[in-house]
Structures are given as structure tokens and as C-alpha cells.
Design an enzyme around this catalytic site. Structure first.
Site, PDB file in Angstrom:
ATOM      1  N   GLY A 161      49.389  54.671 -11.218  1.00 33.69           N
ATOM      2  CA  GLY A 161      50.533  53.943 -11.747  1.00 33.69           C
ATOM      3  C   GLY A 161      51.836  54.607 -11.333  1.00 33.69           C
ATOM      4  N   GLY A 162      52.387  55.400 -12.224  1.00 31.61           N
ATOM      5  CA  GLY A 162      53.709  55.997 -11.992  1.00 31.61           C
ATOM      6  C   GLY A 162      53.848  56.699 -10.652  1.00 31.61           C
TER       7      GLY A 162
ATOM      8  N   HIS B  93      42.994  45.164 -16.707  1.00 37.29           N
ATOM      9  CA  HIS B  93      43.766  46.377 -16.988  1.00 37.29           C
ATOM     10  C   HIS B  93      44.003  46.459 -18.501  1.00 37.29           C
ATOM     11  CE1 HIS B  93      46.948  49.331 -17.108  1.00 37.29           C
ATOM     12  NE2 HIS B  93      46.555  49.709 -15.909  1.00 37.29           N
TER      13      HIS B  93
ATOM     14  N   SER C 176      47.425  58.882 -15.339  1.00 41.30           N
ATOM     15  CA  SER C 176      48.223  60.083 -15.053  1.00 41.30           C
ATOM     16  C   SER C 176      47.677  60.893 -13.876  1.00 41.30           C
ATOM     17  CB  SER C 176      48.368  60.959 -16.299  1.00 41.30           C
ATOM     18  OG  SER C 176      49.072  60.252 -17.303  1.00 41.30           O
TER      19      SER C 176
ATOM     20  N   ASN D 245      49.056  50.777  -8.427  1.00 37.93           N
ATOM     21  CA  ASN D 245      49.373  49.674  -9.334  1.00 37.93           C
ATOM     22  C   ASN D 245      50.844  49.822  -9.713  1.00 37.93           C
ATOM     23  OD1 ASN D 245      49.650  47.811 -11.359  1.00 37.93           O
ATOM     24  ND2 ASN D 245      48.231  48.799 -12.786  1.00 37.93           N
ATOM     25  N   TRP D 246      51.668  48.991  -9.115  1.00 39.51           N
ATOM     26  CA  TRP D 246      53.114  49.116  -9.370  1.00 39.51           C
ATOM     27  C   TRP D 246      53.499  48.590 -10.750  1.00 39.51           C
ATOM     28  CZ3 TRP D 246      55.870  47.296  -4.188  1.00 39.51           C
ATOM     29  CH2 TRP D 246      55.429  48.111  -3.136  1.00 39.51           C
ATOM     30  N   LYS D 247      52.584  47.901 -11.389  1.00 41.03           N
ATOM     31  CA  LYS D 247      52.873  47.265 -12.689  1.00 41.03           C
ATOM     32  C   LYS D 247      54.140  46.411 -12.558  1.00 41.03           C
ATOM     33  CE  LYS D 247      50.341  50.936 -14.915  1.00 41.03           C
ATOM     34  NZ  LYS D 247      50.076  51.751 -16.092  1.00 41.03           N
TER      35      LYS D 247
ATOM     36  N   GLU E 144      46.476  47.166 -20.164  1.00 41.35           N
ATOM     37  CA  GLU E 144      47.730  46.557 -20.626  1.00 41.35           C
ATOM     38  C   GLU E 144      47.561  45.049 -20.807  1.00 41.35           C
ATOM     39  OE1 GLU E 144      50.090  48.262 -17.517  1.00 41.35           O
ATOM     40  OE2 GLU E 144      49.804  50.239 -18.412  1.00 41.35           O
TER      41      GLU E 144
ATOM     42  N   GLY F 220      50.005  56.633 -18.332  1.00 39.53           N
ATOM     43  CA  GLY F 220      51.457  56.772 -18.522  1.00 39.53           C
ATOM     44  C   GLY F 220      51.857  57.877 -19.480  1.00 39.53           C
TER      45      GLY F 220
ATOM     46  N   GLU G  59      39.799  53.915 -16.669  1.00 38.40           N
ATOM     47  CA  GLU G  59      41.155  54.279 -17.065  1.00 38.40           C
ATOM     48  C   GLU G  59      41.211  54.494 -18.575  1.00 38.40           C
ATOM     49  OE1 GLU G  59      44.226  52.899 -13.901  1.00 38.40           O
ATOM     50  OE2 GLU G  59      44.107  51.416 -15.490  1.00 38.40           O
TER      51      GLU G  59
END
Ligand code: 13P
Length: 248
Positions: free
Chosen positions: A231-232, A95, A210, A9-11, A97, A172, A166
Site C-alpha cells: 500500500g503506502g 480487500h 506495512s 495497491n495505490w488505493k 477495506e 497502514g 493481509e
């Protein structure tokens, strides 16, 4: 055991040059993975990423969101049918977010999953508790509530979806759930799915929050963890490839 799934997920990250470097890095090192691999760039870059992947079907395209509406007067939205026509195979829905910043309700998320399924796209339905909910012992209550909304709207079609656990506090933050913490929630989610639809017992349940090259193997070794939503660490080709290798 089902084939694992690793989705990046590149966000809201990237740009033409960075995307090209990332996808080319992935394609150069990925070989023939023993799991399904999905990349979810921001919508405006789906076209670029599809072009970079070319005929190589090893990286599958995912979207980060989909409209709850079928079409028409919904400024800014993208319909599931449009994503499907474009070649998108997976779509993240719900998600945390989006639940937080766009105020998406459990019901909205359930209807987004419905749109995706109707268009032949696999929804990756995200559930997860906040730190406060965990501290109050409400983890399973929260994820069950989020999952049940999806179950209610999509009964009979559940086998076509993917679930991602999640925990909000792990996203993150560098503080992943432990494999035991994650497994406990995954087992509860699986039990719920199985109870309502035996065909849904095999739904892949991803862990996200994470996950990185160092902790992926231990998380993915758990009985009910069928992959990761990253993610990251999905923004670095070498690290993402290490997670893909751990899922093989
Ligand atoms: P991080 O891997 O950066 O914690 O993000 C997880 C996530 O939200 C994936 O959807």
C-alpha cells in the site's frame, strides 16, 4: 519455486501529475525485474497508467475491484470483461477495506473472483484477520473461512488465482506481521489449497500490511511468502523498487 509477484495497491491515492511522476520513476529504475510487478491505480486512472507504460510490459495493470455482476443495470460498477478488454491482467478482490466499508461478504468476494477468472483476469484474493480475531486465537479460523468461500465457488480453477494474506491490524499501521507470524498463516493457507486441489499448491500467496523497503527481504525469504501487496510504500517509486529488488 514460483516467480514472485509484487503488486502496488495505490488505493484511493494519486492524481494525473502524481501518477505520471510515480510511473515514470518506476520505469526509469525497474530494468528487468526477476519478479512480476503489478500496479493497481484507481479505476479512473487505468487509462492514464496504461498510456504511461506504453509498450513496456514490465509493469502490468491491475484493478482494485471488479463487479460481482456480469453486466447490465449495476450503476457505478465495472465488469470483469471490460477490465480484460482494456488490458487489465490482475484484480484485487475482497480487500479488507471493501469488506469493511462496502460490507462485502465472503460469498460476494468469491463471486468477484469467479468473474475475474472467467474473464481471464488473475484475482488477487485478500484474506486477513482483525486484531480482535487474532487476540482471540481466531486467525487461522478467519482466513480459512474467507478462503473456503472462494474455494467452494471456484473449485477446479483455483490455480489461476493469487491469494494475499493481509492482517487487518498491519494495514497502514506501520506494524507489519513478523516473518514468522506471516509464514505460519501462509503455510496454513497453502496446506488448505493443496488439500482441496493439488494443482493449487503453487498458487502465489502474497503478504500485505506495512511491507516496506526495510522489512521486505525478511518477509520474502519465508518459504510460503511468494510476494507482496504493497500500500503506502507503493506510492514512492524508490521504495517500491527496493521491494521489487528484494523479491528478485
Ligand atoms: P500498507 O502497505 O499501506 O499497510 O497497505 C497494505 C494493503 O492494504 C495493500 O493492499
Amino acid at each position: 519455486m514460483s516467480r514472485k509477484l509484487v503488486a502496488g495497491n495505490w488505493k484511493m491515492n494519486g492524481g494525473a501529475a502524481a501518477n505520471a511522476a510515480l510511473v515514470n520513476g518506476l520505469l526509469a529504475g525497474i530494468g528487468q525485474p526477476r519478479c512480476d510487478v503489478v500496479v493497481c491505480p484507481p479505476a479512473v486512472y487505468l487509462h492514464q497508467v496504461r498510456g504511461l507504460c506504453g509498450e513496456n510490459a514490465v509493469l502490468q495493470l491491475g484493478a482494485q475491484d471488479v463487479s460481482v455482476a456480469e453486466g447490465g443495470a449495476h450503476t457505478g460498477d465495472v465488469a470483469a470483461s471490460m477490465l480484460a478488454e482494456f488490458g487489465v491482467r490482475y484484480c484485487i478482490v475482497g480487500h479488507s477495506e471493501r469488506r469493511r466499508y462496502q460490507h462485502e461478504s465472503d460469498l460476494t468476494v468469491a463471486h468477484k473472483a469467479e468473474r475475474a477468472l472467467a474473464a481471464g483476469i488473475t484475482p488477487i484474493v485478500c484474506v486477513g484477520e482483525t486484531l480482535e480475531e487474532r487476540q482471540h486465537g481466531l486467525t487461522e479460523f478467519t482466513v480459512r473461512r474467507q478462503l473456503d468461500a472462494v474455494i467452494q465457488i471456484n473449485h477446479g480453477r483455483l490455480a489461476g488465482m493469487v491469494v494475499a494474506y493481509e492482517p487487518v491490524w498491519a494495514i497502514g499501521t506501520g506494524e507489519s506481521a513478523t516473518p514468522e507470524q506471516a509464514q505460519q498463516v501462509h503455510a496454513a493457507l497453502r496446506a488448505r489449497l493443496k488439500a482441496v486441489d493439488t494443482d493449487a499448491a503453487g498458487v502465489r500467496i502474497l503478504y500485505g500490511g506495512s511491507m516496506n523497503a526495510d522489512n521486505a527481504a525478511a518477509l520474502l525469504a519465508q518459504a510460503d511468502i511468494d510476494g507482496g501487496l504493497i500500500g503506502g510504500a507503493a506510492l514512492k517509486a524508490a521504495e517500491f523498487l527496493q521491494i521489487v529488488a528484494a523479491a528478485g
